[in-house]
Motif scaffolding. Structure first.
Motif, PDB file in Angstrom:
ATOM      1  N   ALA A 198       0.868  -1.189   0.000  1.00 35.78           N
ATOM      2  CA  ALA A 198       0.000   0.000   0.000  1.00 35.78           C
ATOM      3  C   ALA A 198       0.899   1.232   0.000  1.00 35.78           C
ATOM      4  O   ALA A 198       1.893   1.283   0.732  1.00 35.78           O
ATOM      5  CB  ALA A 198      -0.894  -0.022   1.225  1.00 35.78           C
TER       6      ALA A 198
ATOM      7  N   SER B 243      -0.900  -2.027  16.606  1.00 35.88           N
ATOM      8  CA  SER B 243      -0.258  -1.630  17.863  1.00 35.88           C
ATOM      9  C   SER B 243       0.142  -0.152  17.879  1.00 35.88           C
ATOM     10  O   SER B 243       0.480   0.371  18.946  1.00 35.88           O
ATOM     11  CB  SER B 243       0.962  -2.508  18.133  1.00 35.88           C
TER      12      SER B 243
ATOM     13  N   HIS C 281       4.499  -7.941  26.622  1.00 31.63           N
ATOM     14  CA  HIS C 281       4.973  -7.818  25.240  1.00 31.63           C
ATOM     15  C   HIS C 281       3.772  -7.394  24.396  1.00 31.63           C
ATOM     16  O   HIS C 281       2.645  -7.424  24.874  1.00 31.63           O
ATOM     17  CB  HIS C 281       5.552  -9.150  24.774  1.00 31.63           C
ATOM     18  N   THR C 282       3.996  -7.040  23.138  1.00 31.18           N
ATOM     19  CA  THR C 282       2.926  -6.325  22.427  1.00 31.18           C
ATOM     20  C   THR C 282       2.127  -7.172  21.444  1.00 31.18           C
ATOM     21  O   THR C 282       1.167  -6.690  20.856  1.00 31.18           O
ATOM     22  CB  THR C 282       3.522  -5.114  21.694  1.00 31.18           C
ATOM     23  N   HIS C 283       2.502  -8.443  21.265  1.00 31.58           N
ATOM     24  CA  HIS C 283       1.740  -9.261  20.314  1.00 31.58           C
ATOM     25  C   HIS C 283       0.294  -9.458  20.788  1.00 31.58           C
ATOM     26  O   HIS C 283      -0.653  -9.221  20.030  1.00 31.58           O
ATOM     27  CB  HIS C 283       2.430 -10.618  20.113  1.00 31.58           C
TER      28      HIS C 283
HETATM   29  C1  FAD Z   1      11.887  -9.691  15.861  1.00 27.47           C
HETATM   30  C2  FAD Z   1      10.637  -9.450  16.658  1.00 27.47           C
HETATM   31  C3  FAD Z   1      10.345 -10.284  17.733  1.00 27.47           C
HETATM   32  C4  FAD Z   1       9.192 -10.077  18.494  1.00 27.47           C
HETATM   33  N1  FAD Z   1       8.899 -10.946  19.517  1.00 27.47           N
HETATM   34  C5  FAD Z   1       7.763 -10.792  20.205  1.00 27.47           C
HETATM   35  C6  FAD Z   1       7.386 -11.718  21.220  1.00 27.47           C
HETATM   36  O1  FAD Z   1       8.090 -12.687  21.496  1.00 27.47           O
HETATM   37  N2  FAD Z   1       6.232 -11.501  21.901  1.00 27.47           N
HETATM   38  C7  FAD Z   1       5.420 -10.442  21.621  1.00 27.47           C
HETATM   39  O2  FAD Z   1       4.383 -10.306  22.268  1.00 27.47           O
HETATM   40  N3  FAD Z   1       5.760  -9.532  20.678  1.00 27.47           N
HETATM   41  C8  FAD Z   1       6.891  -9.693  19.956  1.00 27.47           C
HETATM   42  N4  FAD Z   1       7.225  -8.791  18.991  1.00 27.47           N
HETATM   43  C9  FAD Z   1       6.353  -7.627  18.785  1.00 27.47           C
HETATM   44  C10 FAD Z   1       5.113  -8.008  17.980  1.00 27.47           C
HETATM   45  O3  FAD Z   1       5.491  -8.814  16.885  1.00 27.47           O
HETATM   46  C11 FAD Z   1       4.454  -6.725  17.477  1.00 27.47           C
HETATM   47  O4  FAD Z   1       4.138  -5.894  18.564  1.00 27.47           O
HETATM   48  C12 FAD Z   1       3.170  -7.031  16.724  1.00 27.47           C
HETATM   49  O5  FAD Z   1       3.430  -7.866  15.607  1.00 27.47           O
HETATM   50  C13 FAD Z   1       2.545  -5.741  16.230  1.00 27.47           C
HETATM   51  O6  FAD Z   1       1.409  -6.070  15.486  1.00 27.47           O
HETATM   52  P1  FAD Z   1       0.837  -5.072  14.428  1.00 27.47           P
HETATM   53  O7  FAD Z   1      -0.345  -5.748  13.813  1.00 27.47           O
HETATM   54  O8  FAD Z   1       0.674  -3.750  15.028  1.00 27.47           O
HETATM   55  O9  FAD Z   1       1.981  -4.914  13.304  1.00 27.47           O
HETATM   56  P2  FAD Z   1       2.711  -5.991  12.413  1.00 27.47           P
HETATM   57  O10 FAD Z   1       2.693  -7.321  13.054  1.00 27.47           O
HETATM   58  O11 FAD Z   1       4.013  -5.371  12.040  1.00 27.47           O
HETATM   59  O12 FAD Z   1       1.782  -6.098  11.122  1.00 27.47           O
HETATM   60  C14 FAD Z   1       1.794  -5.141  10.091  1.00 27.47           C
HETATM   61  C15 FAD Z   1       1.627  -5.856   8.765  1.00 27.47           C
HETATM   62  O13 FAD Z   1       1.467  -4.884   7.740  1.00 27.47           O
HETATM   63  C16 FAD Z   1       2.296  -5.215   6.643  1.00 27.47           C
HETATM   64  N5  FAD Z   1       2.631  -3.944   5.960  1.00 27.47           N
HETATM   65  C17 FAD Z   1       3.422  -2.950   6.394  1.00 27.47           C
HETATM   66  N6  FAD Z   1       3.477  -1.960   5.495  1.00 27.47           N
HETATM   67  C18 FAD Z   1       2.689  -2.328   4.480  1.00 27.47           C
HETATM   68  C19 FAD Z   1       2.339  -1.712   3.256  1.00 27.47           C
HETATM   69  N7  FAD Z   1       2.798  -0.516   2.925  1.00 27.47           N
HETATM   70  N8  FAD Z   1       1.517  -2.376   2.397  1.00 27.47           N
HETATM   71  C20 FAD Z   1       1.030  -3.617   2.743  1.00 27.47           C
HETATM   72  N9  FAD Z   1       1.322  -4.244   3.903  1.00 27.47           N
HETATM   73  C21 FAD Z   1       2.139  -3.601   4.753  1.00 27.47           C
HETATM   74  C22 FAD Z   1       3.488  -5.908   7.256  1.00 27.47           C
HETATM   75  O14 FAD Z   1       4.116  -6.729   6.300  1.00 27.47           O
HETATM   76  C23 FAD Z   1       2.840  -6.682   8.380  1.00 27.47           C
HETATM   77  O15 FAD Z   1       2.387  -7.942   7.931  1.00 27.47           O
HETATM   78  C24 FAD Z   1       8.346  -8.991  18.192  1.00 27.47           C
HETATM   79  C25 FAD Z   1       8.647  -8.150  17.104  1.00 27.47           C
HETATM   80  C26 FAD Z   1       9.755  -8.400  16.338  1.00 27.47           C
HETATM   81  C27 FAD Z   1      10.046  -7.506  15.148  1.00 27.47           C
END
Ligand code: FAD
Length: 425
Positions: A75, A392, A402-404
């Protein structure tokens, strides 16, 4: 979304829980309402295999006729009618081709804490000065990216053990036969989430919180930063934390690939606040992140208090049974301080701390009139119709976790709000 305990355990997790109880931290289920205390780690896995949100929520429904998934599409902009401030579509690029999709009802932006604010700004929603700097016409002046919180951890409190075979070591467990056994049964050390076995929530003496809210999470590892060493091992943790070979070798080279225990303290509620900005108006550039970690003095001091707590845990009989002895890591930057002084530990924290990637608050939620809010309590972007942010990035304040799981909770809650707002229309 399945939540389970890890089947495989080293004796060090039992020592952690017992030591916790000796120092006044009960053994708890930290996902229950009262979570001050220590417990076995819980993971979003099924039979020891990681279960992502996509696998849990999307894969079972991907054949539904009213769901279209476009993999590998990026996007690039939310399309907004500027006469009515109403979002009506999304521009995206797939296979190098620019395309558009229109929405009959509303747009849900869920690109995570870095890309959602970036997309809002590219679409004309963000701080006026930044958008004008990058030649983006302003549609709504909002504090997008103004607030950024994150969780950092200090992985440098490592205890050598005088007992061999009690901890995780990749050189011992990274074998083809163990991998195949894990594939089949999911119940050996390969199922471990990076060696994490226990989580402890404590309130240090520096906390000013009146309620039972922890300020430090202790992540008990059945090993440490040095457990993925050895000639053929991945060195995944040190690489993931971007530790340079120079610092690693000076500090931990002498105990690489040996039996150890460590507890990583994670600062739950940092007072230091970061921000996120656009680098330019290219949707394929990464935004600029300013963590501003440890800029508030209480944050480093809280880490030092956590170090003292971990040392106290290691001094109890359950850990002394394994001869736990603090490793006197020598960081080039910290040689001027006496080992184990508060100044030494603060220097070590500033040298070694790394993010756990829990970035939040870049599209912060808050009511009308909140000068830092980007979305309202129903996650609708202030001043723009038919556009919500659901990820998030909307979390307004740091969470004691943690934030998952919070991100999944936001998705489920938003689904209810979206359904109820369109039910009678
Ligand atoms: C290495 C790592 C380890 C982690 N370990 C843990 C853990 O053990 N426990 C825990 O609770 N949390 C963990 N976290 C944190 C957790 O993964 C995040 O807080 C959570 O995934 C956030 O969810 P979200 O939906 O906000 O974003 P995201 O999970 O980042 O989802 C966003 C999605 O949007 C997609 N996207 C982005 N930009 C675009 C675009 N322009 N067009 C189309 N698609 C797009 C991305 O590919 C992604 O799939 C970890 C994070 C990382 C990076």
């Amino acid at each position: 979304m399945n939540v389970e305990f890890i089947n495989f355990k080293t004796p060090l997790i039992r020592a952690f829980l017992e030591a916790g109880r000796i120092l006044g931290s009960p053994t708890v289920d930290y996902n229950a309402p009262e979570h001050l205390g220590f417990g076995y780690v819980q993971t979003t896995t099924r039979n020891g295999k990681r279960l992502s949100a996509a696998k849990a929520f999307l894969h079972p429904y991907k054949k539904r006729r009213n769901l279209h998934i476009l993999p590998m599409a990026t996007a690039t902009k939310v399309l907004i009618d500027t006469t009515t401030n109403t979002a009506y579509g999304v521009q995206y690029v797939r296979n190098r081709l620019k395309n558009e999709v229109r929405a009959r009802r509303e747009i849900i932006l869920s690109a995570g804490p870095m890309a959602s604010p970036q997309l809002l700004m590219l679409s004309g929603i963000g701080p006026r000065d930044q958008l004008s700097r990058h030649g983006i016409p302003l549609i709504k002046d909002l504090p997008v990216g103004r607030t950024l919180y994150d969780h950092i951890t200090f992985p440098g409190i490592i205890f050598s053990l005088n007992t061999t075979g009690v901890s995780f070591m990749e050189s011992r467990s990274g074998t083809v036969s163990k991998f195949l056994k894990w594939m089949q049964f999911g119940d050996n050390e390969v199922a471990s989430p990076g060696g994490v076995e226990g989580i402890g929530y404590i309130k240090t003496p520096l906390s000013t919180e009146v309620e039972d809210i922890p300020d430090i999470e202790l992540i008990s590892i059945g090993g440490s930063l040095v457990s993925d060493g050895g000639p053929k091992s991945s060195k995944a943790t040190r690489r993931g934390m971007r530790l340079s070979d120079d610092i690693f070798n000076a500090a931990f080279g002498s105990i690489d690939n040996t039996d150890t225990w460590s507890a990583f303290p994670m600062l739950l509620h940092p007072k230091s606040v970061g921000s996120l900005e656009l680098k330019n108006n290219n949707p394929f550039s990464h935004p600029l992140l300013y963590g501003n970690y440890l800029t508030h003095p209480i944050d480093a001091a809280t880490f030092v208090a956590a170090v003292r707590h971990v040392q106290a845990l290691a001094a109890t009989p359950p850990f002394q049974k394994f001869g736990a002895k603090i490793h006197p890591a020598q960081y080039p930057e910290c040689r001027k301080f006496n080992f184990d002084s508060d100044e030494y530990w603060e220097c070590a924290v500033r040298t070694l701390s790394a993010t756990l990637h829990h970035q939040i608050a870049t599209c912060r939620m808050g009511p009308v009139g909140d000068p830092l809010a980007v979305v309202d309590p129903e996650l609708r972007v202030h001043g723009i119709n038919r556009l919500r942010v659901v990820d998030s990035s909307i979390i307004p304040q740091t969470v004691s976790a943690h934030t998952h799981a919070p991100a999944v909770m936001i998705g489920e809650k938003a689904a209810d709000m979206i359904r109820s707002s369109w039910r009678y229309k």
